[in-house]
Structure formats: C-alpha cells, structure tokens
Design a protein around this motif. Structure first.
Motif, PDB file in Angstrom:
ATOM      1  N   GLU A  17      21.615  10.680 -11.200  1.00  0.00           N
ATOM      2  CA  GLU A  17      22.971  10.252 -10.862  1.00  0.00           C
ATOM      3  C   GLU A  17      22.971   9.407  -9.589  1.00  0.00           C
ATOM      4  O   GLU A  17      23.681   8.406  -9.494  1.00  0.00           O
ATOM      5  CB  GLU A  17      23.894  11.463 -10.677  1.00  0.00           C
ATOM      6  CG  GLU A  17      24.121  12.262 -11.945  1.00  0.00           C
ATOM      7  CD  GLU A  17      23.219  13.480 -12.016  1.00  0.00           C
ATOM      8  OE1 GLU A  17      22.081  13.423 -11.489  1.00  0.00           O
ATOM      9  OE2 GLU A  17      23.633  14.481 -12.615  1.00  0.00           O
ATOM     10  N   LEU A  18      22.153   9.818  -8.616  1.00  0.00           N
ATOM     11  CA  LEU A  18      22.067   9.065  -7.366  1.00  0.00           C
ATOM     12  C   LEU A  18      21.497   7.674  -7.605  1.00  0.00           C
ATOM     13  O   LEU A  18      21.948   6.690  -7.008  1.00  0.00           O
ATOM     14  CB  LEU A  18      21.203   9.827  -6.353  1.00  0.00           C
ATOM     15  CG  LEU A  18      21.812  11.126  -5.825  1.00  0.00           C
ATOM     16  CD1 LEU A  18      20.769  11.924  -5.054  1.00  0.00           C
ATOM     17  CD2 LEU A  18      23.025  10.849  -4.941  1.00  0.00           C
ATOM     18  N   ARG A  19      20.509   7.581  -8.492  1.00  0.00           N
ATOM     19  CA  ARG A  19      19.956   6.260  -8.823  1.00  0.00           C
ATOM     20  C   ARG A  19      21.039   5.367  -9.432  1.00  0.00           C
ATOM     21  O   ARG A  19      21.117   4.175  -9.139  1.00  0.00           O
ATOM     22  CB  ARG A  19      18.800   6.403  -9.809  1.00  0.00           C
ATOM     23  CG  ARG A  19      17.493   6.815  -9.179  1.00  0.00           C
ATOM     24  CD  ARG A  19      16.321   6.583 -10.120  1.00  0.00           C
ATOM     25  NE  ARG A  19      15.115   7.149  -9.579  1.00  0.00           N
ATOM     26  CZ  ARG A  19      14.463   8.188 -10.096  1.00  0.00           C
ATOM     27  NH1 ARG A  19      14.913   8.768 -11.189  1.00  0.00           N
ATOM     28  NH2 ARG A  19      13.367   8.639  -9.530  1.00  0.00           N
ATOM     29  N   ALA A  20      21.865   5.954 -10.285  1.00  0.00           N
ATOM     30  CA  ALA A  20      22.940   5.175 -10.904  1.00  0.00           C
ATOM     31  C   ALA A  20      23.917   4.660  -9.852  1.00  0.00           C
ATOM     32  O   ALA A  20      24.374   3.518  -9.921  1.00  0.00           O
ATOM     33  CB  ALA A  20      23.679   6.023 -11.941  1.00  0.00           C
ATOM     34  N   ALA A  63      28.301   6.233 -17.428  1.00  0.00           N
ATOM     35  CA  ALA A  63      28.681   7.206 -18.459  1.00  0.00           C
ATOM     36  C   ALA A  63      27.468   8.017 -18.913  1.00  0.00           C
ATOM     37  O   ALA A  63      27.594   9.209 -19.206  1.00  0.00           O
ATOM     38  CB  ALA A  63      29.316   6.484 -19.645  1.00  0.00           C
ATOM     39  N   LYS A  64      26.308   7.383 -18.980  1.00  0.00           N
ATOM     40  CA  LYS A  64      25.087   8.083 -19.401  1.00  0.00           C
ATOM     41  C   LYS A  64      24.771   9.244 -18.464  1.00  0.00           C
ATOM     42  O   LYS A  64      24.220  10.263 -18.879  1.00  0.00           O
ATOM     43  CB  LYS A  64      23.918   7.097 -19.437  1.00  0.00           C
ATOM     44  CG  LYS A  64      22.622   7.696 -19.941  1.00  0.00           C
ATOM     45  CD  LYS A  64      21.523   6.657 -20.013  1.00  0.00           C
ATOM     46  CE  LYS A  64      20.225   7.290 -20.510  1.00  0.00           C
ATOM     47  NZ  LYS A  64      19.120   6.301 -20.527  1.00  0.00           N
ATOM     48  N   GLN A  65      25.155   9.119 -17.203  1.00  0.00           N
ATOM     49  CA  GLN A  65      24.927  10.184 -16.220  1.00  0.00           C
ATOM     50  C   GLN A  65      26.149  11.089 -16.066  1.00  0.00           C
ATOM     51  O   GLN A  65      26.206  11.906 -15.144  1.00  0.00           O
ATOM     52  CB  GLN A  65      24.553   9.569 -14.860  1.00  0.00           C
ATOM     53  CG  GLN A  65      23.290   8.738 -14.891  1.00  0.00           C
ATOM     54  CD  GLN A  65      22.087   9.500 -15.412  1.00  0.00           C
ATOM     55  OE1 GLN A  65      21.967  10.708 -15.201  1.00  0.00           O
ATOM     56  NE2 GLN A  65      21.190   8.807 -16.108  1.00  0.00           N
ATOM     57  N   ARG A  69      33.748   8.856 -17.889  1.00  0.00           N
ATOM     58  CA  ARG A  69      33.844   9.122 -19.328  1.00  0.00           C
ATOM     59  C   ARG A  69      34.889   8.209 -19.951  1.00  0.00           C
ATOM     60  O   ARG A  69      35.836   7.775 -19.288  1.00  0.00           O
ATOM     61  CB  ARG A  69      34.193  10.583 -19.580  1.00  0.00           C
ATOM     62  CG  ARG A  69      35.550  10.998 -19.054  1.00  0.00           C
ATOM     63  CD  ARG A  69      35.799  12.477 -19.245  1.00  0.00           C
ATOM     64  NE  ARG A  69      37.039  12.870 -18.617  1.00  0.00           N
ATOM     65  CZ  ARG A  69      37.303  14.090 -18.196  1.00  0.00           C
ATOM     66  NH1 ARG A  69      36.417  15.050 -18.346  1.00  0.00           N
ATOM     67  NH2 ARG A  69      38.468  14.377 -17.636  1.00  0.00           N
ATOM     68  N   GLU A  70      34.685   7.963 -21.245  1.00  0.00           N
ATOM     69  CA  GLU A  70      35.640   7.160 -21.983  1.00  0.00           C
ATOM     70  C   GLU A  70      36.875   8.004 -22.295  1.00  0.00           C
ATOM     71  O   GLU A  70      36.793   9.231 -22.416  1.00  0.00           O
ATOM     72  CB  GLU A  70      35.020   6.646 -23.289  1.00  0.00           C
ATOM     73  CG  GLU A  70      35.919   5.672 -24.028  1.00  0.00           C
ATOM     74  CD  GLU A  70      35.334   5.185 -25.339  1.00  0.00           C
ATOM     75  OE1 GLU A  70      36.039   4.435 -26.041  1.00  0.00           O
ATOM     76  OE2 GLU A  70      34.193   5.559 -25.668  1.00  0.00           O
TER      77      GLU A  70
END
Length: 199
Positions: A17-20, A63-65, A69-70
């Motif tokens: 998540e931090l990388r994102a 969203a992947k992390q 959200r949609e």
C-alpha cells in the motif's frame, strides 16, 4: 502519519500500500477522494491536469491495494465512480517497514504525504489567501513555536491535540451548508536536529 479518529477503523498500511501511495499522482488522487468525495477518472483528470487514461491507470493501482473502491451503483457504462472507504490510515512502523525495501516504501509515501500538505499550506498563505473572502482570511491560521520537552511530555501534548482534532473531525466531517468548505486541520510534533548534528 495518521488521519486520526477514535471511532473510525484504523488501517496500518503495509509495504504494498505504501508503494502505491509513494507515487505523486496516486497520493494526489487519494487526497482528492479523501477531501472531496467520489470522483471519476475524467473529473480527476480535470483536477490534476492529467489525462483520463493516466488517472484511470492509477485508480486501478490504488484499488488493487484496497485503498479506494468503485461505487457500482453510481457507475454506468464507461463512467466509473471511485471513493475512498471510510476509516483512518496510518503509515506505521511495522516489522515490514523495518526492511530496506519497506523503509524505502515508507519514506516515499511519507515524503509525498508531507510534500502535498506543505504545498497546500504554502499555496494558501502566499497566494490564495488574498483571493479569499474576509471571513475565511480571518478564520485561517498557522501556529508554530518551539519548546524544550521530554518524550513523555511531547506524547502527552500529542494526545491532547489528537483528541481536539479528532473531535472536530467527527463533529464536522459530514456537515453541509452554504458556507461550509473542506478545511485542513493539522499538527506536527517532532524533535529538531541538534545544532551541528546530522540532518
């Protein structure tokens, strides 16, 4: 770094998540969704000056992390609406962030977090403040001082400020009205480098 709240669920972010969030545009998108609510890739493109293809790509990474959200019930056709789930996030000191790769991810996300907030602060007090209505100019403030304290004293002060900030957030987060605007409430408490010490 933490968006503080006593009643909102706290999520300590891991290395992925931090990388994102270590990417400037993704942190900006995350902030916009946090501060201004649901957006589409097109509205985010207008707000950031990027292409909708670029914002769409970065939305998918966030969203992947599970950072955003949609909103399926609001989405139609190619127009997809995105939101940041309610809750607090923390860039915590965890076992994962103590590895070299984890530390790098934490540093990148922390740098983007503070860069955006510093840019907002400078932009307001050096440029935008002169274009604001008088009541907003008078309401805005920035405080700074230095003191000599122990770790226990700084912790106690932080807890008192956290309580005040949290109460304001919980009380006014969803307020609506003609004269209501999204505002930034922040506090920074940290020891300064000793004179002649490492920066």
């Amino acid at each position: 770094m933490e968006e503080n709240s006593k009643t909102r669920e706290l999520r300590v972010l891991g290395v992925a998540e931090l990388r994102a969030l270590g990417h400037p545009l993704r942190m900006r998108i995350f902030d916009i969704l946090s501060q201004h609510g649901p957006q589409t890739s097109s509205t985010l493109a207008e707000l950031t000056g990027e292409s909708s293809g670029s914002t769409s790509y970065h939305l998918r990474i966030l969203a992947k992390q599970d950072l955003i959200r949609e909103i399926p019930e609001r989405s139609a056709g190619r127009e997809r609406w995105w939101e940041r789930p309610k809750g607090s996030t923390s860039f915590g000191d965890t076992e994962d962030t103590r590895t070299p790769a984890g530390r790098a991810a934490l540093q990148a996300a922390t740098a983007e977090f503070h860069r955006l907030r510093t840019d907002e602060l400078i932009d307001f007090f050096t440029r935008r403040v002169y274009r604001e209505p008088e009541e907003w100019r008078e309401a805005a403030s920035s405080y700074s001082t230095t003191a000599k304290m122990t770790p226990a004293q700084l912790t106690e002060l932080g807890a008192r400020i956290s309580t005040l900030v949290t109460e304001a957030g919980e009380r006014y987060r969803d307020q609506e009205g003609d004269d209501v605007r999204v505002v930034s409430i922040r506090a920074d408490l940290f020891p300064l480098s000793p004179l002649g010490g490492a920066s």
